[in-house]
Write a protein that holds these residues in place. Structure first.
Motif, mmCIF file in Angstrom:
data_model
loop_
_atom_site.group_PDB
_atom_site.id
_atom_site.type_symbol
_atom_site.label_atom_id
_atom_site.label_comp_id
_atom_site.label_asym_id
_atom_site.label_seq_id
_atom_site.Cartn_x
_atom_site.Cartn_y
_atom_site.Cartn_z
ATOM 1 N N VAL A 63 5.786 -3.300 0.586
ATOM 2 C CA VAL A 63 6.837 -4.071 -0.079
ATOM 3 C C VAL A 63 6.299 -5.443 -0.475
ATOM 4 N N LEU A 64 5.535 -6.087 0.408
ATOM 5 C CA LEU A 64 4.964 -7.388 0.074
ATOM 6 C C LEU A 64 3.967 -7.281 -1.081
ATOM 7 N N ILE A 65 3.206 -6.206 -1.135
ATOM 8 C CA ILE A 65 2.311 -5.995 -2.282
ATOM 9 C C ILE A 65 3.144 -5.896 -3.560
ATOM 10 N N GLN A 101 0.356 -13.005 6.719
ATOM 11 C CA GLN A 101 0.407 -11.551 6.544
ATOM 12 C C GLN A 101 -0.155 -11.164 5.168
ATOM 13 N N LEU A 102 0.185 -11.925 4.151
ATOM 14 C CA LEU A 102 -0.303 -11.622 2.804
ATOM 15 C C LEU A 102 -1.806 -11.819 2.676
ATOM 16 N N SER A 103 -2.371 -12.791 3.377
ATOM 17 C CA SER A 103 -3.829 -12.966 3.306
ATOM 18 C C SER A 103 -4.530 -11.783 3.962
ATOM 19 N N ALA A 119 -4.716 -10.873 -3.790
ATOM 20 C CA ALA A 119 -5.414 -12.131 -3.488
ATOM 21 C C ALA A 119 -5.205 -13.145 -4.604
ATOM 22 N N GLN A 120 -5.261 -12.697 -5.845
ATOM 23 C CA GLN A 120 -5.039 -13.607 -6.970
ATOM 24 C C GLN A 120 -3.626 -14.177 -6.936
#
Length: 146
Positions: A63-65, A101-103, A119-120
């Motif tokens: 979901v975060l992606i 978490q996203l990193s 990452a971008q």
């Protein structure tokens, strides 16, 4: 071990196990897309245990992606920056944990898929500039205050 779990952990585990992970991710992506990222701001007003439980179930890696690489990415980043600046301790904690978490997700996604899109998004000037300005202003809480 099951008896040693706090009730909220047990409930979250049961909810997670109810449906297949792939189906769950697809359903959650659809639910979050329909609600829009702004629901996260409303969630900050909920009791902390409820907020953490619901966001923990909804905001999976997939979901975060989706939130950071699709047409809702700008709205999602607006929410993260808004919570960082105006969400108090709860908002800053959520923003910090989400960025952490996203990193991790971005690194894993780049290695597995040879794709640096996440990452971008995380490292874009849209995210980094307000984050650095917030830190420079001295308004970021220290880890001991969180």
């Amino acid at each position: 071990a099951d008896d040693d779990e706090p009730p909220e952990v047990k409930l979250q585990r049961y909810a997670t196990d109810m449906i297949d992970n792939m189906v769950r991710s697809d359903l959650l992506k659809e639910v979050v897309a329909k609600m829009g990222p702004r629901f996260i701001i409303r969630a900050m007003g909920w009791p902390p245990t409820v907020r953490d439980f619901i966001l923990g179930i909804l905001l999976t890696d997939k979901v975060l992606i989706e939130l950071t690489t699709t047409d809702v990415a700008n709205e999602f980043w607006d929410v993260v920056i808004h919570l960082l600046k105006t969400g108090g301790i709860a908002g800053q904690r959520w923003a910090a944990e989400t960025l952490r978490q996203l990193s991790r997700i971005a690194s894993k996604f780049a290695i597995q898929n040879e794709d640096i899109t996440v990452a971008q998004s995380v490292c874009s000037p849209r995210v980094i500039t307000p984050l650095v300005a917030h830190i420079a202003a001295g308004t970021l809480l220290s880890a001991s205050e969180i």
